[in-house]
Scaffold this active site. Structure first.
Site, PDB file in Angstrom:
ATOM      1  N   TYR A  85      15.952  51.324  21.756  1.00 17.39           N
ATOM      2  CA  TYR A  85      16.437  50.081  21.162  1.00 17.39           C
ATOM      3  C   TYR A  85      17.876  49.856  21.607  1.00 17.39           C
ATOM      4  CZ  TYR A  85      12.484  50.801  17.912  1.00 17.39           C
ATOM      5  OH  TYR A  85      11.248  51.024  17.348  1.00 17.39           O
ATOM      6  N   GLY A  99       7.483  39.032  11.200  1.00 21.70           N
ATOM      7  CA  GLY A  99       8.102  37.896  10.521  1.00 21.70           C
ATOM      8  C   GLY A  99       7.144  36.777  10.175  1.00 21.70           C
ATOM      9  N   SER A 109       6.121  46.721  11.668  1.00 23.26           N
ATOM     10  CA  SER A 109       5.749  45.296  11.617  1.00 23.26           C
ATOM     11  C   SER A 109       4.812  44.990  10.450  1.00 23.26           C
ATOM     12  CB  SER A 109       5.106  44.855  12.936  1.00 23.26           C
ATOM     13  OG  SER A 109       6.026  44.940  13.994  1.00 23.26           O
ATOM     14  N   PRO A 110       5.125  45.492   9.235  1.00 26.32           N
ATOM     15  CA  PRO A 110       4.249  45.204   8.085  1.00 26.32           C
ATOM     16  C   PRO A 110       4.300  43.741   7.670  1.00 26.32           C
ATOM     17  CG  PRO A 110       6.270  46.244   7.336  1.00 26.32           C
ATOM     18  CD  PRO A 110       6.307  46.285   8.834  1.00 26.32           C
ATOM     19  N   LEU A 111       5.246  42.990   8.247  1.00 26.12           N
ATOM     20  CA  LEU A 111       5.332  41.560   7.982  1.00 26.12           C
ATOM     21  C   LEU A 111       4.904  40.743   9.206  1.00 26.12           C
ATOM     22  CD1 LEU A 111       8.682  41.524   5.971  1.00 26.12           C
ATOM     23  CD2 LEU A 111       6.376  41.097   5.090  1.00 26.12           C
ATOM     24  N   GLY A 112       4.127  41.377  10.085  1.00 23.96           N
ATOM     25  CA  GLY A 112       3.620  40.646  11.243  1.00 23.96           C
ATOM     26  C   GLY A 112       4.715  40.084  12.114  1.00 23.96           C
TER      27      GLY A 112
END
Length: 336
Positions: free
Chosen positions: A59, A211, A206-209
């Site tokens: 990153y 965003g 990415s549990p919120l897709g």
């Protein structure tokens, strides 16, 4: 809000905050980063009890570990620190490839320790599986790091059931990090049963897709400028007709969120958190953000209680096969 603890794994258990913080976007991929804002977000996370921090050497590249190191200076004892190796990049950002060779494992760990300014890493992941190197060799080198006291626990990311079994037979694996959300549920078929059988925890990224599930992204807005990779072909779910179809699913989530008096993102995160007790696993999502306001919203999901009926309604609103587009434009780096 109350952030409790959860334990990842049983063979080599690690207790962390029930909700983690993905730090990637503070440095790259989701728009231009701001180091001061990123550090302030991490400090606020620690104050709220979100103490499980996730970064990786690639990153930035490299700059995110440095940022996290600055943020936790003087507060190391509060933190469960996770980082990753394996996606090899040059300082100018050039991608070299996936590297799981034992020599690279050792050198990458030493470099991460230096950038983070710590004497050990709590959870060290192989970021992507190097299909040219037997997993036993990679994990064997990682096990040497544990023996040397540089690393406390080992993890894998985006690994197949076969790879997980072979790795775990070499050295106990504490956690698998992979994408998991209302928009990405394919791991439920084969991977979750293996994790349960072997006593390995799950860390959904990415549990919120990315965003989408927050309801803040629309066809024309919501991604963070030209530097936001989500608006490129690398993320098909954000493109054209796929985006339109996925936003229609988000609208259904928004309707359910209104009935619970929470935000769509909080409802989506609460669904992921509920999968731990539901599947008998330690499940600790790591939603990423670089802003204090979004961090505080995400942390509020820890207080959202979902009934069986709520879970059923969410899954009816977002059927597994209704999400349009692959997770990545190029899935060749995923171990399958």
């Amino acid at each position: 809000m109350t952030i409790t603890d959860r334990t990842l794994g049983t063979a080599a258990p690690l207790t962390v905050s029930a909700l983690g913080l993905g730090c990637m976007g503070m440095s790259e991929f989701y728009g231009t980063g701001d180091e001061a804002e990123g550090i302030a977000t991490i400090h606020r996370a620690l104050d709220l009890g979100v103490t499980f921090l996730d970064t990786a050497d690639m990153y930035g590249p490299f700059t995110n570990e440095q940022l996290v190191g600055k943020a936790i200076h003087g507060r190391r004892d509060e933190v469960q620190l996770a980082t990753k190796f394996g996606n090899e990049r040059l300082p100018d950002g050039t991608r070299v490839g996936i590297n799981g060779s034992p020599d690279y494992v050792r050198s990458a760990c030493d470099a991460s320790l230096q950038r983070l300014g710590v004497d050990h890493i709590d959870l060290y992941y192989q970021h992507r599986v190097d299909k040219s190197v037997p997993i036993e060799e990679t994990v064997g080198a990682m096990a040497e790091l544990v023996a040397a006291g540089k690393v406390r626990h080992l993890g894998l990311s985006e690994a197949s059931p076969t790879t997980i079994r072979r790795a775990h037979a070499t050295h106990p694996i504490t956690a698998l990090q992979t994408e998991y959300s209302l928009f990405t549920r394919d791991l439920e078929d084969e991977i979750l049963p293996v994790l349960l059988e072997l006593g390995i925890g799950l860390v959904p990224y990415s549990p919120l897709g990315r965003g989408l599930l927050t309801g803040t992204i629309t066809r024309d807005s919501g991604a963070d400028g030209a530097a936001d990779a989500r608006r490129t072909a690398y993320f098909p779910r954000f493109q054209g007709e796929a985006l339109e179809a996925n936003l229609a699913l988000v609208a259904r989530i928004r309707e359910l969120a209104v009935t619970k008096d929470v935000t769509p993102g909080q409802l989506a995160l609460a669904w992921v958190l509920a999968q731990g007790p539901r599947h008998g696993l330690g499940v600790v999502p790591i939603p990423g953000t670089k802003r204090v306001a979004y961090l505080e919203e995400n942390a509020g999901a820890a207080d959202v209680v979902l009934s069986d009926n709520d879970l059923t309604a969410l899954e009816a609103a977002v059927p597994r096969d209704a999400v349009a587009g692959d997770r990545y434009g190029d899935m060749s780096h995923i171990d399958a």
